[in-house]
Every structure is written in structure tokens, then in C-alpha cells.
Design an enzyme around this catalytic site. Structure first.
Site, PDB file in Angstrom:
ATOM      1  N   GLN A  42       0.265  -1.462  -0.101  1.00  8.55           N
ATOM      2  CA  GLN A  42       0.116  -0.067   0.209  1.00  8.55           C
ATOM      3  C   GLN A  42       0.552   1.436  -0.054  1.00  8.55           C
ATOM      4  O   GLN A  42       0.423   2.506   0.944  1.00  8.55           O
ATOM      5  CB  GLN A  42      -0.412  -0.083   1.108  1.00  8.55           C
ATOM      6  CG  GLN A  42      -2.048  -1.049   1.464  1.00  8.55           C
ATOM      7  CD  GLN A  42      -2.615  -1.335   2.369  1.00  8.55           C
ATOM      8  OE1 GLN A  42      -2.337  -0.286   3.820  1.00  8.55           O
ATOM      9  NE2 GLN A  42      -3.162  -3.133   2.718  1.00  8.55           N
TER      10      GLN A  42
ATOM     11  N   HIS B 140      -0.657   0.217   5.538  1.00 15.53           N
ATOM     12  CA  HIS B 140      -1.486   1.128   5.878  1.00 15.53           C
ATOM     13  C   HIS B 140      -0.502   2.194   6.474  1.00 15.53           C
ATOM     14  O   HIS B 140      -0.304   2.680   8.008  1.00 15.53           O
ATOM     15  CB  HIS B 140      -1.705   0.166   8.095  1.00 15.53           C
ATOM     16  CG  HIS B 140      -2.390  -0.799   7.994  1.00 15.53           C
ATOM     17  ND1 HIS B 140      -3.252  -1.293   8.982  1.00 15.53           N
ATOM     18  CD2 HIS B 140      -3.155  -1.285   6.462  1.00 15.53           C
ATOM     19  CE1 HIS B 140      -3.910  -2.239   8.434  1.00 15.53           C
ATOM     20  NE2 HIS B 140      -3.924  -2.215   7.026  1.00 15.53           N
TER      21      HIS B 140
ATOM     22  N   GLU C  12     -14.812   2.745   8.679  1.00 19.74           N
ATOM     23  CA  GLU C  12     -16.064   4.137   9.410  1.00 19.74           C
ATOM     24  C   GLU C  12     -15.909   4.677   8.602  1.00 19.74           C
ATOM     25  O   GLU C  12     -15.747   4.969   7.127  1.00 19.74           O
ATOM     26  CB  GLU C  12     -15.627   4.748  10.364  1.00 19.74           C
ATOM     27  CG  GLU C  12     -15.688   2.529  11.164  1.00 19.74           C
ATOM     28  CD  GLU C  12     -14.903   3.177  12.284  1.00 19.74           C
ATOM     29  OE1 GLU C  12     -14.812   1.918  13.352  1.00 19.74           O
ATOM     30  OE2 GLU C  12     -14.176   3.812  13.179  1.00 19.74           O
TER      31      GLU C  12
ATOM     32  N   TYR D  30     -10.702   7.764  18.477  1.00 16.71           N
ATOM     33  CA  TYR D  30     -11.571   6.747  17.258  1.00 16.71           C
ATOM     34  C   TYR D  30     -11.753   5.512  17.544  1.00 16.71           C
ATOM     35  O   TYR D  30     -12.378   4.715  16.401  1.00 16.71           O
ATOM     36  CB  TYR D  30     -11.351   7.274  16.296  1.00 16.71           C
ATOM     37  CG  TYR D  30     -12.104   8.020  15.988  1.00 16.71           C
ATOM     38  CD1 TYR D  30     -13.563   8.523  15.440  1.00 16.71           C
ATOM     39  CD2 TYR D  30     -10.839  10.067  16.350  1.00 16.71           C
ATOM     40  CE1 TYR D  30     -13.462  10.347  15.382  1.00 16.71           C
ATOM     41  CE2 TYR D  30     -11.348  10.970  16.377  1.00 16.71           C
ATOM     42  CZ  TYR D  30     -12.406  11.457  15.330  1.00 16.71           C
ATOM     43  OH  TYR D  30     -13.354  12.415  15.985  1.00 16.71           O
TER      44      TYR D  30
ATOM     45  N   TYR E   6      -9.196 -10.771   9.691  1.00 20.06           N
ATOM     46  CA  TYR E   6      -9.665 -11.506   8.669  1.00 20.06           C
ATOM     47  C   TYR E   6     -10.214 -12.931   8.636  1.00 20.06           C
ATOM     48  O   TYR E   6     -10.789 -14.244   7.698  1.00 20.06           O
ATOM     49  CB  TYR E   6      -7.992 -11.570   8.328  1.00 20.06           C
ATOM     50  CG  TYR E   6      -8.168  -9.797   6.873  1.00 20.06           C
ATOM     51  CD1 TYR E   6      -9.193  -9.557   6.475  1.00 20.06           C
ATOM     52  CD2 TYR E   6      -7.169  -9.267   7.757  1.00 20.06           C
ATOM     53  CE1 TYR E   6      -9.471  -8.104   5.820  1.00 20.06           C
ATOM     54  CE2 TYR E   6      -7.204  -7.478   7.509  1.00 20.06           C
ATOM     55  CZ  TYR E   6      -8.104  -7.840   6.513  1.00 20.06           C
ATOM     56  OH  TYR E   6      -7.959  -6.049   5.875  1.00 20.06           O
TER      57      TYR E   6
END
Length: 484
Positions: free
Chosen positions: A191, A262, A353, A363, A374
Site C-alpha cells: 500500500q 497502512h 467507517e 476513534y 480476517y
């Protein structure tokens, strides 16, 4: 009340059924949809999280025994979890029986069904408009973001590290020279790369352009030893070259990590001109709650990188931290009416979200979530906790949320004030109707051939979708208005 008690009793009895009875009650197809479709697609076609499942695409053996072993043990090097601890033997066998094997003849195998996407070019019907889709720019590789300089000129970011310029709908074949070196892992779940581009609120005067990317400390090392982290720089473009570079955000070297995922890295200037930038938990959830760790946080700073206030007001908290408890924020949008900051948060298996970001807010990740691991294991039993912000909306199962934008423009006047949400796994553009902080209605308005990393509203009011597979930018305009 008696009806609910009966349901609880039936659920408890189901859990006590012997393996064969459970496998019969939940057959292989049902088990696949429940445990595997989130990563491998509902038709085994593959997603950004997992490859297609077909004898032609298997990489780790394709016999029935191989499939059974992989389900039970997983493939840790590829991020595939082991299901031996969450599925019974009969369930593993039923799932292995459901999946095609290399022993299956071509005539017997049902190939993965292709995704259904809307035509490009073509016209799609929505509740309010007939929407025309066309390719704006083609020939790109994994387009993650886009920013308009003016009505005719846009900057485009490719994950591999290229900053491109589009003028009057024509892509300059030359990438901007001299942009920072980015780190992009070869891992299938990578990512990292060049993540986002944003213009300074006073760009017309100062020319500052901001880039976020995954930055490696030791880029020449073997890949498994490379440690990387989200970084932000600013610079200017002069004679098609990146110049005057300044580092705006760089974490301490101790926070760099070997995980390939991430990073977050979206860039947004708030209503006061301060830069908002999330950093993901970098694959280690507990980092999101450590006030001395930049990971799993939303950061706020001035354009030069200096802290812009300290909402937590205590020692031991990094001065740029604006909120905590984030897993992997993938979209940021500023409500032009209220000045509130909205964010999409990419959840685990379930629990994507939509949040309103508050200074000093918590949060919840990973002590509060609507998702599970997973492999099916529970992350936490809690979906609420004292002092933790609740999402304004969440998706279960996941839609793999990505970029976010408020619509403002003349092309689709009925959509003014509504939210556009891009998705990766489902490759959909969704339109959310809001009432204050509440989501009243959600509509899929376009199914893209590629994953939608970011929707961008252009100066002309058209909606531009940054996609990969294929790497292109799709332009959406109104062919007709369906209602007054």
C-alpha cells in the site's frame, strides 16, 4: 421476547452441532461467502486483498490437499490467515470441496465470473441523473490522487512515484523530474508509494505543492529489512522539474516499520489553512493508542510542518497529533458549509467507517470496532466505549473505503452537499445523503472497471475517478436530469 429467546437457543444449538451437521447447515458456498469473499471476491474473481481463486491462478499448489492445507494453516508470508482455529474439520472439508482444483477438467471447472462494471464510454442511470462516463486520461499506472491547479490543468499521482501533468485533457508524456524517491514493496498487499498531492491554500501566490509518500530509511537493503514510514514534503514545479523541496512531516526513525501496508497519507487543508494528514497504524494496531507514536493518528500542522496547537494538552503526546485510534484512514473531505472534517477509515473484515474528525478525539481502534479479524477471530467484543467517538456510518461487510469528497458544482446540482465515497474491493462510487452528521441514504452511482482510489470534483463540476487496473481517470458528467 419469546421469539428472541428462541433465536438464541437455536444459535446455541447450531454451535453444538457435530462437524458434518454444521457443514450441511452451512455448505461450502455459504462458508466461502462468509469467510473468503471479502478478500477473494464473491465470484472468486479476486480483489485488492486477495488473488482470484482458479486452477489457472493458484501459486501454492492446486490439489484438493493443497487447498485444505492452505485453508487450515494460511500463508503467513502473503498475509493469508489460518482458519484452523476458527473452522471445524467438516467446515474446512466443505470449503475445500467447493473450490476448484487442478484435478478438475476445464469442462468441469466453473471459471471465476468477471466483475460487472458500467460501460466506459457509456451512460448509467441513477435516481437523479443519467450519468455519462468517459475516459479522461488513459495509460497510467495505479492512480491514487489528483489535484486541479486550474480549470485546464491537473496534477496526477501514480503509486510508482511519478507526478504527472494533464493539460486540457492531454497527459504530458514526461513525469515531473526530481520528485522524491518513494518506497513501494513488491508484496502483493503493498500500500506504499506516492500517496497524495495537494495544493497550498495560497498556491496562486506561493506555488507550494504537497506530496505524501512512503519513505524508506534504508532503501538499498534486502526488502524484508527495509523500514518505511509516511512522509510529507512540499516543493514547486519549475520547467517541469520538482524544486525547492522542504520536509513538512517526518516521523522519528524509531517509528519506521517493515510492514508494507497502512500508510494512509491523505492530505487536506482545513478551513483555517492548516494541513491535516493521517498516518495508519502500519499493521500494528496497538500503536494507534500510544500518544508518543505517530502511527494510527490524525496529524495537524502548519504548511511548513510546525505544530498548529495541541488539543490533548499534556506531556508525552506528539505535538502534531490531532486525534488518535485510527486504523487506516483512506479519505479526507472538508465540508464547505460547516468546516468539519470527514474521513473514511478502512476497517479489517467489516467495520469500514465514516467519521467526523474532532480535535482531541479518540476513534477507538483497536479496543472498539465493528469489524473482526480476517481469520474470523474477534478483535474486541466492544463496539462502543466511554470517551470513544462513534462512526457516523459504518459498513459491515466491508466495502473497502477509499477516497472521499463533498460534491459542490453546477454539473450535478441535486447532489450539492452530498458525499462521494470511492471503494476498492467493490470498485463502486457511492453517493451519501446527509442530514447534519447522519447518513440518510446511500446509492451506488457508478461501478468502475478499476478500483477507485479517489473521487475528485473538478472546477467544471464533473466528477473524476482515479483508478487502477486499468490505470486511468474516468470523467462523469450529467447526460440528463431525471427529476426536478
Amino acid at each position: 421476547m419469546h421469539r428472541y429467546r428462541l433465536l438464541y437457543v437455536l444459535a446455541a444449538l447450531f454451535a453444538l452441532l457435530p462437524g458434518p451437521a454444521r457443514a450441511q447447515a452451512a455448505d461450502g458456498a455459504t462458508l466461502f461467502q462468509r469467510n473468503c469473499a471479502g478478500c477473494h471476491g464473491p465470484n472468486r474473481e479476486g480483489t485488492s486483498l486477495g488473488p482470484p481463486l482458479s486452477p489457472a491462478t493458484y501459486r501454492y499448489g492446486g490439489t484438493r490437499g493443497d487447498i485444505e492445507r492452505i485453508i487450515r494453516r494460511g500463508i503467513p508470508s502473503q498475509g493469508m490467515p489460518a482458519f484452523g482455529g476458527t473452522l471445524g474439520e467438516a467446515e474446512i472439508n466443505a470449503l475445500a470441496d467447493f473450490l476448484p482444483t487442478r484435478a478438475t477438467t476445464p469442462e468441469e471447472e466453473a471459471p471465476p465470473q468477471p466483475r460487472q462494471s458500467d460501460p466506459v464510454p457509456g451512460v448509467v442511470e441513477t435516481l437523479d441523473y443519467a450519468v455519462r462516463a468517459e475516459v479522461f486520461v488513459d495509460g497510467l499506472q495505479t492512480v491514487w490522487s489528483m489535484a486541479f491547479i486550474d480549470r485546464d490543468t491537473a496534477l496526477v499521482v501514480e503509486r510508482a512515484g511519478r507526478l504527472r501533468v494533464v493539460r486540457n485533457g492531454v497527459l504530458d508524456p514526461r513525469p515531473v523530474a526530481g520528485t522524491p524517491q518513494v518506497y513501494s514493496s513488491s508484496h502483493r498487499w503493498n500500500q506504499g508509494g506516492l500517496l497524495d498531492v495537494a495544493l497550498d491554500p495560497d498556491y496562486a501566490r506561493n506555488g507550494w505543492i504537497y506530496l505524501s509518500y512512503s519513505h524508506a530509511l534504508n532503501p538499498g537493503a534486502p526488502e524484508e529489512e527495509i523500514r518505511a514510514m509516511t512522509r510529507v514534503v512540499r516543493g514547486r514545479i519549475r520547467d517541469h522539474a520538482w524544486v525547492d523541496e522542504e520536509v513538512v512531516f517526518q516521523a522519528d526513525e524509531s517509528s519506521y516499520d517493515a510492514h508494507a501496508w497502512h500508510y494512509s497519507g491523505r492530505l487536506l487543508f482545513d478551513s483555517t489553512g492548516h494541513l491535516i494528514m493521517p498516518v495508519g497504524d502500519r499493521g500494528t494496531p496497538e500503536r494507534a493508542r500510544d500518544p508518543a507514536d505517530p502511527a494510527g493518528k490524525m496529524h495537524r500542522m502548519r504548511g511548513d510542518g510546525t505544530p498548529a496547537g495541541h488539543p490533548f494538552g499534556r506531556e508525552g503526546v506528539l505535538p502534531t497529533i490531532y486525534s488518535i485510534g485510527h486504523r487506516n484512514a483512506q479519505g479526507l473531505a472538508l465540508d464547505p458549509e460547516t468546516g468539519r472534517i470527514w474521513a473514511t477509515e478502512h476497517g479489517p473484515r467489516g467495520g469500514d467507517e465514516l467519521n467526523v474528525i474532532r480535535a482531541g478525539g479518540d476513534y477507538g481502534w483497536p479496543v472498539v470496532t465493528y469489524g473482526i479479524n480476517y481469520d474470523g477471530n474477534e478483535i474486541t467484543p466492544h463496539t462502543r466505549a466511554k470517551g470513544v467517538e462513534q462512526p457516523r456510518h459504518y459498513w459491515r461487510p466491508s466495502i473497502a473505503t477509499a477516497g472521499l469528497a463533498f460534491y459542490r458544482g453546477d454539473e450535478f446540482p441535486l447532489w450539492n452537499g452530498k458525499l462521494l465515497v470511492g471503494t476498492l474491493g467493490r470498485r463502486e462510487l457511492r453517493l451519501l445523503t446527509l442530514d447534519g452528521d447522519r447518513v440518510l441514504h446511500e446509492e451506488v452511482i457508478f461501478r468502475s472497471p478499476g478500483r477507485i482510489y479517489e473521487p475528485v470534483v473538478g472546477p467544471d463540476g464533473a466528477i473524476y475517478l482515479c483508478t487502477d487496473d486499468p490505470g486511468q481517470i474516468i470523467r462523469l458528467t450529467a447526460a440528463a436530469q431525471r427529476r426536478i
